[in-house]
Design an enzyme around this catalytic site. Structure first.
Site, PDB file in Angstrom:
ATOM      1  N   LYS A 200      28.831 -14.234   4.424  1.00 10.64           N
ATOM      2  CA  LYS A 200      27.764 -15.202   4.744  1.00 10.64           C
ATOM      3  C   LYS A 200      26.661 -15.178   3.699  1.00 10.64           C
ATOM      4  O   LYS A 200      26.164 -16.220   3.293  1.00 10.64           O
ATOM      5  CB  LYS A 200      27.130 -14.909   6.116  1.00 10.64           C
TER       6      LYS A 200
ATOM      7  N   ARG B 103      22.378 -15.257  16.790  1.00 10.77           N
ATOM      8  CA  ARG B 103      23.441 -14.286  17.059  1.00 10.77           C
ATOM      9  C   ARG B 103      23.666 -14.086  18.554  1.00 10.77           C
ATOM     10  O   ARG B 103      24.563 -13.316  18.924  1.00 10.77           O
ATOM     11  CB  ARG B 103      23.052 -12.942  16.450  1.00 10.77           C
TER      12      ARG B 103
ATOM     13  N   ARG C  53      30.855  -2.341   0.090  1.00 11.13           N
ATOM     14  CA  ARG C  53      29.698  -3.127  -0.379  1.00 11.13           C
ATOM     15  C   ARG C  53      28.606  -2.205  -0.927  1.00 11.13           C
ATOM     16  O   ARG C  53      28.308  -1.169  -0.339  1.00 11.13           O
ATOM     17  CB  ARG C  53      29.137  -3.953   0.790  1.00 11.13           C
TER      18      ARG C  53
ATOM     19  N   ARG D 218      24.180   0.027   2.015  1.00 16.54           N
ATOM     20  CA  ARG D 218      23.199  -0.324   3.043  1.00 16.54           C
ATOM     21  C   ARG D 218      23.314   0.678   4.180  1.00 16.54           C
ATOM     22  O   ARG D 218      24.417   1.075   4.540  1.00 16.54           O
ATOM     23  CB  ARG D 218      23.533  -1.721   3.588  1.00 16.54           C
TER      24      ARG D 218
ATOM     25  N   ARG E  98      28.905  -2.757  14.762  1.00 13.09           N
ATOM     26  CA  ARG E  98      28.453  -4.115  14.407  1.00 13.09           C
ATOM     27  C   ARG E  98      29.534  -5.142  14.709  1.00 13.09           C
ATOM     28  O   ARG E  98      29.242  -6.246  15.168  1.00 13.09           O
ATOM     29  CB  ARG E  98      28.042  -4.164  12.931  1.00 13.09           C
TER      30      ARG E  98
HETATM   31  P1  AMP Z   1      22.894  -8.910   8.604  1.00 15.61           P
HETATM   32  O1  AMP Z   1      22.290  -8.614   7.295  1.00 15.61           O
HETATM   33  O2  AMP Z   1      22.821 -10.358   8.991  1.00 15.61           O
HETATM   34  O3  AMP Z   1      24.302  -8.353   8.736  1.00 15.61           O
HETATM   35  O4  AMP Z   1      22.028  -8.141   9.712  1.00 15.61           O
HETATM   36  C1  AMP Z   1      21.863  -6.737   9.675  1.00 15.61           C
HETATM   37  C2  AMP Z   1      21.223  -6.243  10.960  1.00 15.61           C
HETATM   38  O5  AMP Z   1      19.938  -6.871  11.148  1.00 15.61           O
HETATM   39  C3  AMP Z   1      21.976  -6.534  12.238  1.00 15.61           C
HETATM   40  O6  AMP Z   1      22.998  -5.560  12.490  1.00 15.61           O
HETATM   41  C4  AMP Z   1      20.845  -6.457  13.268  1.00 15.61           C
HETATM   42  O7  AMP Z   1      20.434  -5.122  13.512  1.00 15.61           O
HETATM   43  C5  AMP Z   1      19.711  -7.140  12.530  1.00 15.61           C
HETATM   44  N1  AMP Z   1      19.745  -8.620  12.705  1.00 15.61           N
HETATM   45  C6  AMP Z   1      19.877  -9.557  11.726  1.00 15.61           C
HETATM   46  N2  AMP Z   1      19.851 -10.808  12.236  1.00 15.61           N
HETATM   47  C7  AMP Z   1      19.708 -10.660  13.583  1.00 15.61           C
HETATM   48  C8  AMP Z   1      19.641 -11.573  14.666  1.00 15.61           C
HETATM   49  N3  AMP Z   1      19.730 -12.901  14.498  1.00 15.61           N
HETATM   50  N4  AMP Z   1      19.490 -11.068  15.922  1.00 15.61           N
HETATM   51  C9  AMP Z   1      19.386  -9.744  16.123  1.00 15.61           C
HETATM   52  N5  AMP Z   1      19.487  -8.813  15.156  1.00 15.61           N
HETATM   53  C10 AMP Z   1      19.628  -9.260  13.877  1.00 15.61           C
END
Ligand code: AMP
Length: 220
Positions: free
Chosen positions: A15, A90, A129, A160, A171
């Site tokens: 994404k 989400r 990654r 990360r 996740r």
């Molecule tokens: P991402 O970089 O989109 O994979 O997000 C990494 C982490 O950020 C997720 O595992 C959540 O802990 C938090 N996070 C990001 N976007 C959201 C969202 N829309 N709702 C809730 N938690 C989020």
């Protein structure tokens, strides 16, 4: 051009990479709640401290936190000509909240895209990654090798904190339980949902996405 998009998909499907390419193509900002949260964690803000435990465990942070971040972005000038949402919404409650934010502003989504890839590929992509601590480049050990410096700026590449193997499984489970129901939610919506195969080179996936949006590049 005014374009309002959601790019959905499980962790590791691409994404961020594809969101960047599409956002650049349409001249719109990519709004990534994950990036906003990482920035808050790095800066040690109150919001960052509030969400740290959720983030580190691979759990979703509370809906009102991310809705607040998105509302703030919508009220800024950068999103006047459209936006691409990456990693948001989400949960069904976030999608309802987004619907309300858009309706209040008289805006509609143009497309909801869902990138797809098999789970074993997601795990391989996430566990390899690496991100650059200095310039933010996102790459993969398959591309740069183990323990290599950043090919862009020479700084250290790190994993990360939520990409560690034990967090990745959680996740993916959180995605299946809380986010996957949104596919049906948007499929039934006025905008509809388009699934796009996320396997292949980044250019191949980008072209598939653009084709879906009917702005495919003409062959060189
Ligand atoms: P991402 O970089 O989109 O994979 O997000 C990494 C982490 O950020 C997720 O595992 C959540 O802990 C938090 N996070 C990001 N976007 C959201 C969202 N829309 N709702 C809730 N938690 C989020």
């Amino acid at each position: 051009m005014d374009v309002r998009l959601i790019l959905m998909g499980p962790p590791g499907v691409g994404k961020g990479t594809q969101g960047e390419l599409l956002a650049e193509r349409f001249g719109i900002p990519r709004l990534s709640t994950g990036d906003m949260i990482r920035a808050a964690l790095k800066a040690g803000t109150a919001l960052g401290e509030r969400v740290r435990v959720y983030y580190e465990a691979g759990e979703l942070v509370p809906d009102e936190v991310v809705l607040g971040l998105i509302a703030e972005a919508f009220d800024g000038p950068a999103t006047a000509g459209g936006f691409l949402l990456d990693g948001f919404p989400r949960t069904v409650s976030q999608a309802d909240g987004l619907g309300a934010l858009l309706a209040e502003r008289g805006l509609k989504l143009d497309a909801v895209l869902s990138l797809e890839a098999p789970e074993r590929e997601l795990v391989a992509r996430i566990s390899g990654r690496r991100v650059c601590e200095a310039c933010g480049l996102v790459t993969h050990v398959r591309a740069v090798g183990d323990d290599a410096p950043c090919p862009e700026c020479g700084s250290s590449l790190v994993q990360r904190s939520d990409d560690r193997a034990e967090t990745v499984r959680n996740r993916l489970a959180v995605y299946r339980e809380q986010t996957e129901p949104l596919l049906e939610y948007y499929a039934r919506s006025e905008t509809g949902l388009t699934a796009v195969d996320g396997l292949g080179t980044k250019e191949a996936v980008r072209d598939r996405l653009l084709e879906t949006l009917q702005y495919a590049e003409s062959p060189a």
